[in-house]
Design a protein around this motif. Structure first.
Motif, PDB file in Angstrom:
ATOM      1  N   UNK A  80       0.835  -1.211   0.000  1.00  0.00           N
ATOM      2  CA  UNK A  80       0.000   0.000   0.000  1.00  0.00           C
ATOM      3  C   UNK A  80       0.869   1.259   0.000  1.00  0.00           C
ATOM      4  N   UNK A  81       0.426   2.251  -0.751  1.00  0.00           N
ATOM      5  CA  UNK A  81       1.106   3.544  -0.806  1.00  0.00           C
ATOM      6  C   UNK A  81       0.098   4.629  -0.431  1.00  0.00           C
ATOM      7  N   UNK A  82       0.496   5.487   0.493  1.00  0.00           N
ATOM      8  CA  UNK A  82      -0.334   6.631   0.865  1.00  0.00           C
ATOM      9  C   UNK A  82       0.246   7.861   0.199  1.00  0.00           C
ATOM     10  N   UNK A  83      -0.607   8.586  -0.529  1.00  0.00           N
ATOM     11  CA  UNK A  83      -0.187   9.838  -1.155  1.00  0.00           C
ATOM     12  C   UNK A  83      -0.715  10.996  -0.314  1.00  0.00           C
ATOM     13  N   UNK A  84       0.064  12.074  -0.279  1.00  0.00           N
ATOM     14  CA  UNK A  84      -0.278  13.229   0.554  1.00  0.00           C
ATOM     15  C   UNK A  84      -0.265  14.517  -0.260  1.00  0.00           C
ATOM     16  N   UNK A  85      -1.198  15.389   0.063  1.00  0.00           N
ATOM     17  CA  UNK A  85      -1.201  16.736  -0.498  1.00  0.00           C
ATOM     18  C   UNK A  85      -0.061  17.545   0.123  1.00  0.00           C
ATOM     19  N   UNK A  86       0.268  17.247   1.355  1.00  0.00           N
ATOM     20  CA  UNK A  86       1.328  17.921   2.097  1.00  0.00           C
ATOM     21  C   UNK A  86       2.693  17.314   1.780  1.00  0.00           C
ATOM     22  N   UNK A  87       3.700  18.143   1.586  1.00  0.00           N
ATOM     23  CA  UNK A  87       5.053  17.656   1.333  1.00  0.00           C
ATOM     24  C   UNK A  87       5.685  17.040   2.573  1.00  0.00           C
ATOM     25  N   UNK A  88       5.054  17.228   3.746  1.00  0.00           N
ATOM     26  CA  UNK A  88       5.554  16.653   5.003  1.00  0.00           C
ATOM     27  C   UNK A  88       4.748  15.433   5.441  1.00  0.00           C
ATOM     28  N   UNK A  90       1.709  15.384   6.189  1.00  0.00           N
ATOM     29  CA  UNK A  90       0.782  15.787   7.253  1.00  0.00           C
ATOM     30  C   UNK A  90      -0.623  15.323   6.896  1.00  0.00           C
ATOM     31  N   UNK A  91      -1.326  14.831   7.877  1.00  0.00           N
ATOM     32  CA  UNK A  91      -2.682  14.349   7.659  1.00  0.00           C
ATOM     33  C   UNK A  91      -3.715  15.453   7.822  1.00  0.00           C
ATOM     34  N   UNK A  92      -3.256  16.698   7.892  1.00  0.00           N
ATOM     35  CA  UNK A  92      -4.191  17.826   7.950  1.00  0.00           C
ATOM     36  C   UNK A  92      -4.689  18.184   6.554  1.00  0.00           C
TER      37      UNK A  92
END
Length: 120
Positions: A80-88, A90-92
């Motif tokens: 599984x891969x989680x992609x993030x809007x945040x470059x850190x 962050x789950x915010x």
């Protein structure tokens, strides 16, 4: 003879158009098994960035270089891969987890600025 040639040409055009429409839209070009591939534009357009398990820290936040977000990606890592809007990572901001083995995302719902590959 001319009518037959025109009809054959038109029929071939219809077959080519039908074949192109039937091709899976999810097929990301050039992403091999074991890789996570990211593109800067939707529809797998632009220069591809590739990550493999052998050179990526598992369970670590991996920001995309130079702040260039991805708009489409393919997960063929088998994890599984989680992609993030945040470059850190962050789950915010926006984030989503995609299963491994063959997940194709031609148009991400947000700009992906980082990712994390899970242990399993």
């Amino acid at each position: 003879m001319r009518t037959t040639l025109l009809a054959a040409t038109a029929g071939a055009a219809v077959l080519l158009t039908t074949a192109a429409a039937a091709a899976p839209a999810h097929m990301g070009p050039g992403c091999a098994a074991g890789q996570l591939c990211l593109w800067p534009k939707g529809g797998y357009e632009g220069p591809r960035e590739t990550h493999e398990l052998s050179d990526t820290d598992i369970e670590s936040c991996v920001p995309l270089p130079d702040g260039r977000p991805a708009r489409s990606f393919v997960n063929r890592t088998g994890r599984p891969v989680t992609t993030f809007q945040s470059a850190e990572c962050a789950e915010t901001g926006e984030f989503d987890t995609y299963p491994g083995g063959g997940t194709y995302v031609p148009d991400s719902p947000y700009a992906v600025r980082a990712f994390r590959i899970a242990e399993r």
